[in-house]
Design a protein around this motif. Sequence first.
Motif, mmCIF file in Angstrom:
data_model
loop_
_atom_site.group_PDB
_atom_site.id
_atom_site.type_symbol
_atom_site.label_atom_id
_atom_site.label_comp_id
_atom_site.label_asym_id
_atom_site.label_seq_id
_atom_site.Cartn_x
_atom_site.Cartn_y
_atom_site.Cartn_z
ATOM 1 N N ARG A 45 0.829 -1.201 0.000
ATOM 2 C CA ARG A 45 0.000 0.000 0.000
ATOM 3 C C ARG A 45 0.872 1.263 0.000
ATOM 4 O O ARG A 45 0.613 2.215 -0.757
ATOM 5 N N ASP A 46 1.911 1.288 0.817
ATOM 6 C CA ASP A 46 2.800 2.455 0.863
ATOM 7 C C ASP A 46 3.589 2.597 -0.434
ATOM 8 O O ASP A 46 3.882 3.716 -0.872
ATOM 9 N N THR A 47 3.953 1.479 -1.035
ATOM 10 C CA THR A 47 4.669 1.526 -2.306
ATOM 11 C C THR A 47 3.806 2.149 -3.395
ATOM 12 O O THR A 47 4.254 3.034 -4.144
ATOM 13 N N ALA A 69 10.954 4.259 6.164
ATOM 14 C CA ALA A 69 10.822 5.449 7.006
ATOM 15 C C ALA A 69 9.392 5.585 7.531
ATOM 16 O O ALA A 69 9.175 5.918 8.706
ATOM 17 N N LYS A 70 8.411 5.313 6.673
ATOM 18 C CA LYS A 70 7.019 5.404 7.112
ATOM 19 C C LYS A 70 6.697 4.310 8.113
ATOM 20 O O LYS A 70 5.982 4.529 9.092
ATOM 21 N N GLU A 71 7.227 3.125 7.868
ATOM 22 C CA GLU A 71 6.961 1.989 8.755
ATOM 23 C C GLU A 71 7.533 2.217 10.149
ATOM 24 O O GLU A 71 6.931 1.816 11.152
ATOM 25 N N HIS A 72 8.688 2.868 10.237
ATOM 26 C CA HIS A 72 9.351 3.098 11.527
ATOM 27 C C HIS A 72 9.097 4.510 12.064
ATOM 28 O O HIS A 72 9.698 4.907 13.062
ATOM 29 N N VAL A 76 14.031 9.387 6.235
ATOM 30 C CA VAL A 76 14.976 8.564 5.482
ATOM 31 C C VAL A 76 16.385 8.741 6.031
ATOM 32 O O VAL A 76 17.156 7.773 6.134
ATOM 33 N N GLU A 77 16.712 9.964 6.408
ATOM 34 C CA GLU A 77 18.052 10.241 6.932
ATOM 35 C C GLU A 77 18.323 9.538 8.252
ATOM 36 O O GLU A 77 19.476 9.198 8.554
ATOM 37 N N GLU A 78 17.274 9.295 9.046
ATOM 38 C CA GLU A 78 17.453 8.686 10.359
ATOM 39 C C GLU A 78 17.370 7.160 10.332
ATOM 40 O O GLU A 78 17.553 6.515 11.360
ATOM 41 N N LEU A 79 17.104 6.585 9.158
ATOM 42 C CA LEU A 79 16.989 5.122 9.070
ATOM 43 C C LEU A 79 18.328 4.445 9.334
ATOM 44 O O LEU A 79 19.384 4.936 8.928
#
Length: 221
Positions: A45-47, A69-72, A76-79
Motif C-alpha cells: 500500500r505504501d509503495t 521510514a514510514k513503517e518506523h 529517510v536520513e534517520e533510518l
Amino acid sequence: MPKTDRRSSTGMPSDDSQSDDPPSDESEALSPDEIFHILQTNRRRDTIAYLLDREGPIKMSDIAEHVAAKEHETTVEELTSKQRQRVYIPLYQSHLPKLDTKGIIDYNKPRGIVRPTERIEIFRPYLEAVESDASPTKSDADANANTDAGDGLTSQLVDGSRAMLVGASVGLLAASVSGFLVIPELTLAAIIGLLFVLTTIKTNLADSAATNRSDDKRLSQ
C-alpha cells in the motif's frame, strides 16, 4: 502425422486453429478481490501511494527507503541499515514482483528500476479514502474536545450537588439532635428523604446525558 491447417470456405484459418491461451494479467481488469489483496499489506500500500505521485524510472532503493521510514515513523536520513534491509528484501523478492505480475508496475529486477503503469491509478480512490478516514477533521476534533469538556463539567456539577445535598442532610440531622434546631421527626425525615431523592435524580440525569453523548460520538466515528 503433420498437423493440417484447416481452413474455412473463405480460405482463412478456422476458429479451431486459434489459440485457447487465457489473456495475461496485464490485459485483464483487476477484480475487487485482487485490489483488496494487493492493498492488504502496508508495504504494498505504501509503495503504490509513493508511486502514484511519480513518473518515469524510480530506483527501487528509493521506494524501500520511503516505505521503511514510514513503517518506523522516522525520516529517510534517520533510518538504520538494519531498518532499510528489513524492508528492502521483501520488496525485492515478493511485493514488487507481484505488482509487476499484475501489470501495476514495470519492474526491472536486475537493474532495480521501477516504472508505474497507467493501471496504478486504479488504487488512487482507495488510498485517498483510507487517508481521509485516518485523518480526523478539525471540526471532528473540536466536537470531541467539546464533548469531553462537557462530560467533565457535568461530572463536576453532579459531584458538587451531591456533596451539597448530603452536607445539608447531615447538617439538619446534627442541628436537630443537638437542639439548635427544633424540627419534628417526621418533618426532618421527609426533608432528608427529599434531599436524597433529588440527589438520585440529578445523578441519573447526568449519567443518561453522558451515555447519550458517548453513543452519538461512537456512531459518528
